[in-house]
Enzyme design. Structure first.
Site, short mmCIF file in Angstrom:
data_model
loop_
_atom_site.label_atom_id
_atom_site.label_comp_id
_atom_site.label_asym_id
_atom_site.label_seq_id
_atom_site.Cartn_x
_atom_site.Cartn_y
_atom_site.Cartn_z
N SER A 136 -0.26 8.41 4.76
CA SER A 136 -0.41 9.75 5.33
C SER A 136 -0.65 10.74 4.19
O SER A 136 -0.18 10.53 3.07
CB SER A 136 0.87 10.13 6.07
N TYR A 149 10.29 11.21 6.18
CA TYR A 149 8.99 10.53 6.38
C TYR A 149 8.15 10.54 5.11
O TYR A 149 7.63 9.49 4.69
CB TYR A 149 8.26 11.26 7.51
N1 LIG Z 1 -0.26 10.78 14.12
C1 LIG Z 1 -0.45 11.33 12.92
O1 LIG Z 1 -0.71 12.55 12.81
C2 LIG Z 1 -0.39 10.49 11.68
C3 LIG Z 1 -0.80 11.06 10.48
C4 LIG Z 1 -0.75 10.30 9.31
C5 LIG Z 1 -0.32 9.00 9.38
N2 LIG Z 1 0.09 8.45 10.56
C6 LIG Z 1 0.57 7.07 10.54
O2 LIG Z 1 -0.22 6.31 11.43
C7 LIG Z 1 0.55 5.21 11.91
C8 LIG Z 1 0.45 5.15 13.42
O3 LIG Z 1 1.11 6.29 13.96
P1 LIG Z 1 0.67 6.99 15.34
O4 LIG Z 1 0.45 8.41 15.03
O5 LIG Z 1 -0.38 6.19 16.01
O6 LIG Z 1 2.06 6.93 16.11
P2 LIG Z 1 2.59 6.06 17.34
O7 LIG Z 1 1.68 6.18 18.50
O8 LIG Z 1 4.01 6.46 17.50
O9 LIG Z 1 2.49 4.56 16.80
C9 LIG Z 1 3.45 3.97 15.98
C10 LIG Z 1 3.28 2.47 16.06
O10 LIG Z 1 4.25 1.86 15.19
C11 LIG Z 1 4.93 0.86 15.94
N3 LIG Z 1 6.28 0.67 15.45
C12 LIG Z 1 7.22 1.62 15.22
N4 LIG Z 1 8.38 1.03 14.84
C13 LIG Z 1 8.15 -0.31 14.83
C14 LIG Z 1 8.95 -1.45 14.56
N5 LIG Z 1 10.24 -1.34 14.20
N6 LIG Z 1 8.39 -2.68 14.65
C15 LIG Z 1 7.09 -2.81 15.02
N7 LIG Z 1 6.27 -1.78 15.30
C16 LIG Z 1 6.80 -0.54 15.21
C17 LIG Z 1 4.94 1.40 17.37
O11 LIG Z 1 5.12 0.33 18.29
P3 LIG Z 1 6.46 0.00 19.12
O12 LIG Z 1 7.19 1.30 19.36
O13 LIG Z 1 5.94 -0.63 20.36
O14 LIG Z 1 7.22 -0.95 18.26
C18 LIG Z 1 3.52 1.95 17.47
O15 LIG Z 1 2.62 0.91 17.76
C19 LIG Z 1 1.97 5.42 11.39
O16 LIG Z 1 2.19 4.65 10.23
C20 LIG Z 1 1.99 6.90 11.04
O17 LIG Z 1 2.95 7.20 10.04
C21 LIG Z 1 0.06 9.17 11.71
#
Ligand SMILES: NC(=O)c1ccc[n+]([C@@H]2O[C@H](COP(=O)([O-])OP(=O)(O)OC[C@H]3O[C@@H](n4cnc5c(N)ncnc54)[C@H](OP(=O)(O)O)[C@@H]3O)[C@@H](O)[C@H]2O)c1
Length: 254
Positions: A136, A149
């Site tokens: 990120s 985070y």
């Molecule tokens: N959204 C943003 O603005 C943003 C910006 C920069 C980076 N990111 C990064 O992008 C990635 C995806 O995030 P997102 O925004 O798409 O959020 P999200 O929809 O909440 O997705 C998070 C994913 O991580 C999985 N996860 C969480 N805890 C887990 C565990 N203990 N074991 C296995 N899987 C787990 C969740 O699946 P389950 O809950 O089903 O396990 C889900 O598939 C993350 O690494 C986040 O830090 C997001």
């Protein structure tokens, strides 16, 4: 790398960016195993596609090892490992929450390590492959509210950079992805300015393009990259006085 026909394990695929990337990889002809904890979400995602679901909890080393065995049995090898699992909660360090901090570290950083632990031997033995880590732009500066985070993402960026050099001789490529705000369950409920927010599908398309071009680091969208590149130049002594600007209402209009 050639995405078509690549055997891919996507960890953190049940929602948001991971789900969009899984769909994009599947459409591009990759063989994708999708993993996360929520089995029903993985089943919905893979229904009617070539994707195959394997559940995993990245905070549990045994679960990661068992899942990897399942992935290798499904795919017969691995060309691409994408670590997208992540958690984020707004922090209020007025009341330090050690449990939340450890949850962030275990999911966002140690989980990446657990997946590397079980997949790198296969990639090395095959003589190559690609690892993608979703970090990120929060890695670039310490921001109030991302106290738990941000450090996990900063450490992940550092780790991925070191691995890019360490694994070069083994033919294993490493791509670091630093998105700005992306529409997802993680961010959509948060009540603070999220400038330059893009859709998960847009983010997935950029990552696919980055893979096709064998990029080492991807930081997007462009305006967020410019903002954070500038932020990195702000002297440490001045930064605490500037961070309230990030929460100012004008930032909602960006
Ligand atoms: N959204 C943003 O603005 C943003 C910006 C920069 C980076 N990111 C990064 O992008 C990635 C995806 O995030 P997102 O925004 O798409 O959020 P999200 O929809 O909440 O997705 C998070 C994913 O991580 C999985 N996860 C969480 N805890 C887990 C565990 N203990 N074991 C296995 N899987 C787990 C969740 O699946 P389950 O809950 O089903 O396990 C889900 O598939 C993350 O690494 C986040 O830090 C997001």
């Amino acid at each position: 790398m050639q995405v078509e026909g690549a055997r891919c394990w996507l960890v953190g695929a049940s929602s948001g960016l991971g789900a969009a990337l899984a769909r994009a990889l599947d459409r591009a002809g990759a063989e994708v195993v999708v993993s996360a904890r929520r089995e029903e979400r993985l089943s919905e995602l893979s229904a009617g596609t070539r994707m195959r679901p394997v559940t995993v909890d990245v905070t549990d080393a045994d679960s990661v090892r068992t899942a990897c065995d399942g992935v290798l049995a499904e795919l017969g090898g691995l060309d691409l490992v994408v670590y997208c699992a992540g958690t984020w909660q707004v922090s209020d360090v007025g009341e330090w929450d050690q449990e939340s901090f450890e949850q962030h570290v275990s999911t966002n950083l140690l989980g990446l390590g657990r997946c590397l632990d079980v997949t790198l031997p296969t990639l090395r033995a095959q003589g190559g492959g690609t690892v993608v880590g979703i970090a990120s732009v929060a890695a670039y500066r310490g921001v109030p509210g991302a106290d738990y985070y941000g450090p996990t993402k900063a450490a992940a960026v550092n780790l991925l950079e070191a691995l890019r050099a360490s694994l070069r001789a083994d033919g294993v490529r490493v791509m670091s992805v630093l998105p700005g705000f992306v529409r997802s369950e993680m961010t959509d409920s948060a009540d603070f300015p999220q400038p330059f927010k893009i859709t998960a599908e847009d983010a997935a398309a950029r990552i696919l393009e980055g893979l096709a071009r064998d990029r080492a680091v991807l930081v997007f969208p462009r305006r967020m990259r410019a903002l954070m590149t500038g932020a990195r130049l702000v002297p440490a002594g001045l930064w605490p006085r500037l961070t309230p600007v990030l929460r100012h209402p004008w930032a909602r209009r960006l």
